[in-house]
Design a protein around this motif. Structure first.
Motif, PDB file in Angstrom:
ATOM      1  N   LEU A 138       0.716  -1.091  -0.057  1.00 35.20           N
ATOM      2  CA  LEU A 138      -0.058  -0.260  -0.029  1.00 35.20           C
ATOM      3  C   LEU A 138       0.789   1.125   0.046  1.00 35.20           C
ATOM      4  O   LEU A 138       1.485   1.347   0.975  1.00 35.20           O
ATOM      5  N   ASP A 139       0.899   2.104  -1.281  1.00 32.97           N
ATOM      6  CA  ASP A 139       1.584   3.134  -1.162  1.00 32.97           C
ATOM      7  C   ASP A 139       0.831   4.388  -2.070  1.00 32.97           C
ATOM      8  O   ASP A 139       1.643   4.564  -3.102  1.00 32.97           O
ATOM      9  N   LEU A 140      -0.132   4.782  -1.515  1.00 30.19           N
ATOM     10  CA  LEU A 140      -0.914   5.847  -2.345  1.00 30.19           C
ATOM     11  C   LEU A 140      -1.177   6.638  -1.423  1.00 30.19           C
ATOM     12  O   LEU A 140      -0.780   6.657  -0.073  1.00 30.19           O
ATOM     13  N   TRP A 141      -2.235   7.711  -1.657  1.00 28.51           N
ATOM     14  CA  TRP A 141      -2.667   8.731  -0.656  1.00 28.51           C
ATOM     15  C   TRP A 141      -3.275   7.912   0.597  1.00 28.51           C
ATOM     16  O   TRP A 141      -4.047   7.071   0.560  1.00 28.51           O
ATOM     17  N   LYS A 142      -2.769   8.419   1.627  1.00 32.72           N
ATOM     18  CA  LYS A 142      -3.053   7.889   2.897  1.00 32.72           C
ATOM     19  C   LYS A 142      -4.518   7.576   3.345  1.00 32.72           C
ATOM     20  O   LYS A 142      -4.997   6.672   3.915  1.00 32.72           O
ATOM     21  N   GLU A 143      -5.334   8.602   2.985  1.00 41.24           N
ATOM     22  CA  GLU A 143      -6.593   8.609   3.314  1.00 41.24           C
ATOM     23  C   GLU A 143      -7.468   7.301   2.409  1.00 41.24           C
ATOM     24  O   GLU A 143      -8.805   7.045   2.683  1.00 41.24           O
ATOM     25  N   LEU A 144      -6.747   6.838   1.565  1.00 38.67           N
ATOM     26  CA  LEU A 144      -7.355   5.584   0.830  1.00 38.67           C
ATOM     27  C   LEU A 144      -6.812   4.077   1.348  1.00 38.67           C
ATOM     28  O   LEU A 144      -7.376   3.201   0.982  1.00 38.67           O
ATOM     29  N   TYR A 145      -6.043   4.254   2.432  1.00 41.96           N
ATOM     30  CA  TYR A 145      -5.367   3.201   2.849  1.00 41.96           C
ATOM     31  C   TYR A 145      -6.476   2.193   3.475  1.00 41.96           C
ATOM     32  O   TYR A 145      -6.554   0.908   3.066  1.00 41.96           O
ATOM     33  N   VAL A 146      -7.366   2.649   4.235  1.00 43.97           N
ATOM     34  CA  VAL A 146      -8.408   1.924   5.037  1.00 43.97           C
ATOM     35  C   VAL A 146      -9.596   1.129   3.872  1.00 43.97           C
ATOM     36  O   VAL A 146      -9.751   0.294   4.017  1.00 43.97           O
ATOM     37  N   PRO A 147      -9.888   2.243   2.953  1.00 41.31           N
ATOM     38  CA  PRO A 147     -10.903   1.561   2.037  1.00 41.31           C
ATOM     39  C   PRO A 147     -10.182   0.576   1.013  1.00 41.31           C
ATOM     40  O   PRO A 147     -10.689  -0.348   0.582  1.00 41.31           O
ATOM     41  N   CYS A 148      -8.909   0.645   0.669  1.00 42.54           N
ATOM     42  CA  CYS A 148      -8.260  -0.210  -0.011  1.00 42.54           C
ATOM     43  C   CYS A 148      -8.288  -1.502   0.674  1.00 42.54           C
ATOM     44  O   CYS A 148      -8.403  -2.645   0.071  1.00 42.54           O
ATOM     45  N   PHE A 149      -7.735  -1.312   2.006  1.00 45.36           N
ATOM     46  CA  PHE A 149      -7.536  -2.552   2.762  1.00 45.36           C
ATOM     47  C   PHE A 149      -9.119  -3.432   2.726  1.00 45.36           C
ATOM     48  O   PHE A 149      -9.058  -4.577   2.842  1.00 45.36           O
ATOM     49  N   ASN A 150     -10.094  -2.616   3.033  1.00 45.39           N
ATOM     50  CA  ASN A 150     -11.612  -3.226   3.064  1.00 45.39           C
ATOM     51  C   ASN A 150     -11.654  -3.992   1.894  1.00 45.39           C
ATOM     52  O   ASN A 150     -12.390  -4.945   2.050  1.00 45.39           O
TER      53      ASN A 150
END
Length: 208
Positions: A138-150
């Motif tokens: 995971l290495d993109l805008w941090k606000e997308l970490y949780v949505p991507c993880f889900n």
């Protein structure tokens, strides 16, 4: 670490760009540097890249997902490991210019057949992916970490590794980084630890 000449040449090109950009950023105000941040390589750094490359090889991961290609520095190291393991990297990026730059570097390193570039929205690409994964970066805008993880967590194979970059730096993303750490550490199916490598990597392993 043994690296072939084509890989080393591309790595030298990246290193030169990083050095040139560091000098430019030092001449800019913090505001201007932030406005222009999408122009800069901003790589994970060699220590983090070697760590990821070694982990993939040691774990014999074959199905690798990179969320945030950028200009392809991490992709290069992931693809080199994928070649060793007989695997493949699926890398996601919304900026077509960055994809074209990364594709050129990957081609020059002789690693094109080990990388599947997917252009478009990361969340949509993860949702539509039919593959399951042994390793995720995971290495993109941090606000997308949780949505991507889900979205990608149901697609992990048993024993899969998940690495979240930029957990320590930049401090402006501390709130988002902590939100991601809290989510993944709360899952009973994950063990997770923060390593002070590069800008800070949250290293997590999934067990079904």
């Amino acid at each position: 670490m043994q690296l072939d000449p084509s890989f080393k040449k591309v790595l030298e090109d990246y290193d030169k760009r990083v050095n040139d950009e560091n000098q430019l950023m030092e001449s800019l105000s913090k505001v201007d540097a932030m406005k222009r941040r999408d122009e800069f390589l901003l790589p994970v750094g060699e220590d983090a890249a070697i760590f990821m490359n070694t982990l993939i090889k040691s774990a014999k991961s074959k199905s690798i997902l990179e969320i945030g290609t950028s200009y392809g520095y991490s992709t290069l190291w992931l693809a080199e490991a994928a070649r060793t393991n007989g695997g493949k990297v699926i890398t996601l990026e919304n900026n077509l210019d960055k994809i074209m730059y990364a594709k050129d570097k990957i081609s020059k390193a002789g690693l094109s057949k080990f990388v599947d570039f997917r252009h478009g929205d990361a969340l949509l690409n993860i949702k539509n992916a039919t593959e399951t994964f042994d390793f995720v970066l995971l290495d993109l805008w941090k606000e997308l970490y949780v949505p991507c993880f889900n979205l990608f967590s149901p697609k992990l194979n048993d024993g899969a590794w998940v690495l979240g970059d930029n957990m320590i730096f930049p401090p402006i993303s501390k709130k988002e980084s902590e939100a991601y750490q809290n989510i993944i550490r709360a899952k009973e199916t994950f063990t997770s630890i923060l390593l002070p490598i590069g800008s800070g990597i949250e290293v997590s392993q999934y067990h079904s």
